[in-house]
Design an enzyme around this catalytic site. Structure first.
Site, PDB file in Angstrom:
ATOM      1  N   CYS A   1       0.854  -1.175   0.000  1.00 12.18           N
ATOM      2  CA  CYS A   1       0.000   0.000   0.000  1.00 12.18           C
ATOM      3  C   CYS A   1       0.894   1.230   0.000  1.00 12.18           C
ATOM      4  CB  CYS A   1      -0.894   0.029   1.233  1.00 12.18           C
ATOM      5  SG  CYS A   1      -2.039  -1.364   1.358  1.00 12.18           S
TER       6      CYS A   1
ATOM      7  N   ARG B   1      -4.537   1.644  -1.396  1.00 15.80           N
ATOM      8  CA  ARG B   1      -4.620   0.313  -0.795  1.00 15.80           C
ATOM      9  C   ARG B   1      -4.589  -0.806  -1.814  1.00 15.80           C
ATOM     10  NH1 ARG B   1      -9.110  -3.019   1.680  1.00 15.80           N
ATOM     11  NH2 ARG B   1      -8.013  -4.227   3.233  1.00 15.80           N
ATOM     12  N   LEU B   2      -3.772  -1.791  -1.506  1.00 14.21           N
ATOM     13  CA  LEU B   2      -3.801  -3.086  -2.171  1.00 14.21           C
ATOM     14  C   LEU B   2      -4.464  -4.022  -1.170  1.00 14.21           C
ATOM     15  CD1 LEU B   2      -2.994  -4.989  -4.493  1.00 14.21           C
ATOM     16  CD2 LEU B   2      -0.843  -5.367  -3.277  1.00 14.21           C
ATOM     17  N   SER B   3      -5.642  -4.527  -1.500  1.00 12.56           N
ATOM     18  CA  SER B   3      -6.428  -5.331  -0.562  1.00 12.56           C
ATOM     19  C   SER B   3      -5.918  -6.756  -0.486  1.00 12.56           C
ATOM     20  CB  SER B   3      -7.899  -5.346  -0.989  1.00 12.56           C
ATOM     21  OG  SER B   3      -8.410  -4.040  -1.018  1.00 12.56           O
TER      22      SER B   3
ATOM     23  N   ASN C   1       0.631   0.534   6.000  1.00 15.27           N
ATOM     24  CA  ASN C   1       1.117  -0.289   4.900  1.00 15.27           C
ATOM     25  C   ASN C   1       1.773  -1.506   5.538  1.00 15.27           C
ATOM     26  OD1 ASN C   1       2.288  -1.297   2.518  1.00 15.27           O
ATOM     27  ND2 ASN C   1       4.072   0.011   2.733  1.00 15.27           N
ATOM     28  N   GLY C   2       1.474  -2.684   5.037  1.00 13.97           N
ATOM     29  CA  GLY C   2       2.151  -3.871   5.527  1.00 13.97           C
ATOM     30  C   GLY C   2       1.210  -4.867   6.139  1.00 13.97           C
ATOM     31  N   GLU C   3       1.753  -5.633   7.072  1.00 13.54           N
ATOM     32  CA  GLU C   3       0.978  -6.705   7.704  1.00 13.54           C
ATOM     33  C   GLU C   3       1.399  -6.859   9.155  1.00 13.54           C
ATOM     34  OE1 GLU C   3       0.090 -11.477   7.072  1.00 13.54           O
ATOM     35  OE2 GLU C   3       1.268 -10.389   5.581  1.00 13.54           O
TER      36      GLU C   3
ATOM     37  N   ASP D   1      -6.079  -6.289   9.586  1.00 17.80           N
ATOM     38  CA  ASP D   1      -5.045  -6.309  10.612  1.00 17.80           C
ATOM     39  C   ASP D   1      -4.625  -4.897  11.011  1.00 17.80           C
ATOM     40  OD1 ASP D   1      -3.943  -6.097   7.992  1.00 17.80           O
ATOM     41  OD2 ASP D   1      -2.001  -6.780   8.690  1.00 17.80           O
TER      42      ASP D   1
END
Length: 163
Positions: A2, A49-51, A74-76, A99
């Site tokens: 993202c 956003r990249l879902s 951005n990230g996880e 998350d």
């Protein structure tokens, strides 16, 4: 992947949404699925956003129910399921499957101590309007990029310098 971007104005003036839109446009390749902008006081946040997680419910910027906290990330967060379980004991009820929402609840419940609880690869900006605080954070290894610059009128940040 993202893209996040934004700034805090030193003068206390309200951010220009068009300027935030231009910043987000420079990051469009990082997140083609969604885009959002949030302004509160002197802080402006933008996200592309990249879902991947929370596909239908993870729109950002995320804003807390009381409106005092706003987040772009951005990230996880790898341990978000475990953190959410612990946060439920503090009365926090996640509203999404994202998350990133865990970051909001962890800060609300633990204050700045929440940073030691996060496991993953991430970069974020969290605005606490009540405290007048903008927190920029990223994972310990710096896997997710987060650049910032101090300018005479603001502090700006983004996932990429070109934003």
């Amino acid at each position: 992947m993202c893209g996040i971007a934004g700034f805090i104005l030193r003068s206390g003036a309200r951010p220009d949404r068009e300027e935030l839109g231009r910043m987000a446009a420079r990051l469009a390749h990082r997140g083609p699925d969604d885009r959002g902008i949030h302004c509160s006081g002197p802080v402006g946040l933008a996200q592309t956003r990249l879902s991947i997680i929370g596909l239908s419910t993870g729109h950002q910027p995320m804003v807390s129910r009381d409106g005092h906290l706003a987040l772009v990330a951005n990230g996880e967060i790898y341990n978000y399921l475990e953190l959410n379980a612990a946060l439920r004991e503090h009365g926090c009820q996640p509203q999404t499957d994202s998350d990133s929402e865990t970051i909001l609840h962890a800060y609300a419940a633990l204050g700045l101590r929440f940073l030691t609880e996060l496991r993953g690869m991430y970069a974020f900006a969290l605005h606490d309007a009540r405290e007048g605080r903008l927190i920029l954070g990223r994972d310990r290894l710096g896997i997710k990029p987060l650049f910032y610059v101090r300018l005479p009128d603001r502090i700006a940040f983004a996932s990429e310098i070109k934003a």
